[in-house]
Design a protein around this motif. Structure first.
Motif: not given
Length: 177
Positions: A35-38, A153-158
């Motif tokens: 994941w990459v979250v922006e 996913s867990k940390a990225s969704i958070q």
């Protein structure tokens, strides 16, 4: 600009010439395994948050917007739907859980877009993604189209939820929005 328009604009920006890259700014909030979250800010003042897993020419993204809407986007350079406003029914399955039937997904250019319901079902979908290892995109009859790793996913969704909380609060100052 509504959230579907923002996703369409983001998809165009991702593939557009460098001159168009000046229409938005993105800040990477987290990189975690697949994941990459922006956080994304467009020149018109609107903001969004996006979590993406990608492989060359393919991606699965979850977008959150200031109006609290949440959309999923599947993107592929192999697809060319044009800009006709066509829709399709499809299935999404996470690991070996029961598939989700997504009816009326919007087909635009190289993307399939679907707004998650603002209900327990939408929350349940995000929780499944957060707990999942692999997401399978399928046609309405169950035929395989693509699959994506959900590692991290867990940390990225958070992180995506936290980002959504921030941008939602930024629009809360105007009672007319």
């Amino acid at each position: 600009m509504n959230s579907t328009g923002l996703i369409f604009a983001a998809a165009l920006i991702a593939t557009a010439a460098p001159a168009l890259a000046q229409n938005y700014e993105a800040e990477v909030l987290e990189r975690n395994k697949a994941w990459v979250v922006e956080m994304v800010a467009w020149n018109d003042g609107t903001m969004g948050c996006v979590g993406t897993v990608s492989a060359p020419g393919e991606s699965f993204s979850i977008w959150t917007f200031q109006d609290s809407s949440v959309q999923i986007q599947f993107y592929s350079t192999q697809w060319d739907f044009g800009d006709t406003g066509d829709t399709a029914d499809l299935q999404v399955q996470i690991d070996r859980r029961s598939p989700w039937n997504l009816t009326g997904a919007n087909l635009r250019m190289n993307s399939v877009l679907f707004t998650l319901p603002d209900s327990d079902a939408g929350i349940d979908f995000l929780l499944e993604v957060a707990k999942g290892n692999r997401l399978y995109l399928r046609s309405a009859d169950g035929g395989d189209v693509q699959n994506y790793s959900l590692a991290g996913s867990k940390a990225s969704i958070q992180s995506l939820i936290d980002c959504g909380d921030v941008i939602t609060q930024q629009s809360a100052g105007n009672p007319f929005q």
